[in-house]
Design an enzyme around this catalytic site. Structure first.
Site, PDB file in Angstrom:
ATOM      1  CE  LYS A  13      66.820  25.782  36.950  1.00 15.66           C
ATOM      2  NZ  LYS A  13      65.564  26.031  36.230  1.00 15.66           N
ATOM      3  NE  ARG A  88      68.106  19.902  36.426  1.00 14.36           N
ATOM      4  CZ  ARG A  88      68.423  19.860  35.184  1.00 14.36           C
ATOM      5  NH1 ARG A  88      67.596  18.998  34.135  1.00 14.36           N
ATOM      6  NH2 ARG A  88      68.575  20.673  34.042  1.00 14.36           N
ATOM      7  NE  ARG A 123      62.080  28.115  26.301  1.00 14.24           N
ATOM      8  CZ  ARG A 123      62.219  27.745  27.519  1.00 14.24           C
ATOM      9  NH1 ARG A 123      63.253  28.862  28.784  1.00 14.24           N
ATOM     10  NH2 ARG A 123      62.702  26.605  27.876  1.00 14.24           N
ATOM     11  NE  ARG A 156      65.438  24.962  23.501  1.00 14.28           N
ATOM     12  CZ  ARG A 156      65.830  25.085  24.722  1.00 14.28           C
ATOM     13  NH1 ARG A 156      67.493  25.232  24.179  1.00 14.28           N
ATOM     14  NH2 ARG A 156      65.348  25.174  25.764  1.00 14.28           N
ATOM     15  NE  ARG A 167      63.183  19.755  30.903  1.00 13.51           N
ATOM     16  CZ  ARG A 167      63.213  21.303  30.425  1.00 13.51           C
ATOM     17  NH1 ARG A 167      63.155  21.531  28.972  1.00 13.51           N
ATOM     18  NH2 ARG A 167      64.467  21.424  30.792  1.00 13.51           N
TER      19      ARG A 167
END
Length: 212
Positions: A13, A88, A123, A156, A167
């Site tokens: 996004k 959301r 990541r 992270r 999530r």
């Protein structure tokens, strides 16, 4: 043009928002980025949100509605804006409608859960300069070391596989119904996000009637 971008965590996004910003000359409003700024600064809002974000849960509406109202009232939003990651939930969509946002189109970037998990869990971020890397797609020159400043790389908490899965579960349970809400309004555009960035960008531009 007032747009909403919807997609699972890691669906791209933010990247697609940047492409739309370049094309339309309007700001992108990412509640995720705003909340992370509050976390970094240790504000009261940031401390309240920390537990929710690190566990992969959604931050309660009352922590972000006032912040969003203030942001959309700024002069740079007069000609339109892009909402990245908000709303959301159907409740948030209804709150947005109540704010008189007047959304023109909702772009839903459709992706595969397992691909998202591979993308996000790989990541790594530099602890010193914030540069981003990926263990598969954008490796640092030396393992665990930033190629730009030599700082240590870390993962992270919200990129760890167990958190990403949590999530995604939250997304499917609470955010998927938002698509139905906007589909009923006749403004939902479903975009296949399982392709290279330029291809997805073209699909979005075409769906919005924008020439590249």
């Amino acid at each position: 043009m007032k747009l909403i971008l919807i997609g699972a965590p890691g669906a791209g996004k933010g990247t697609q928002a940047e492409k739309l910003i370049e094309k339309l000359g309007i700001p992108s409003i990412s509640t995720g980025n705003i909340l992370r700024e509050h976390l970094a600064k240790g504000t009261e809002l940031g401390e309240k949100a920390r537990g929710y974000m690190e566990s992969g849960a959604l931050v309660p509406d009352d922590l972000i509605v006032d912040m969003l109202k203030a942001r959309l009232s700024k002069p740079d939003c007069e000609k339109g804006y892009i909402l990245d990651g908000y709303p959301r939930t159907v409740r948030q969509a209804e709150a947005l409608c109540g704010m008189g946002a007047g959304i023109d189109r909702v772009v839903s970037i459709e992706t595969d859960d397992e691909a998202i998990i591979r993308r996000m869990s790989g990541r790594r971020v530099c602890r010193d300069c914030g540069a981003s890397y990926h263990l598969l797609y954008n490796k640092p020159e030396k393992d665990g070391v930033c190629s730009k400043c030599g700082g240590p790389l870390y993962q992270r908490d919200d990129d760890k596989e167990e958190t990403v899965r949590a999530r995604l579960s939250v997304f499917h349970q609470q955010t998927e119904p938002v698509k139905a809400y906007y589909e009923k309004e006749g403004i939902l555009l479903r975009i296949d996000g399982m392709a290279e960035i330029p291809v997805v960008t073209k699909r979005i531009f075409d769906a919005l009637g924008l020439s590249e």
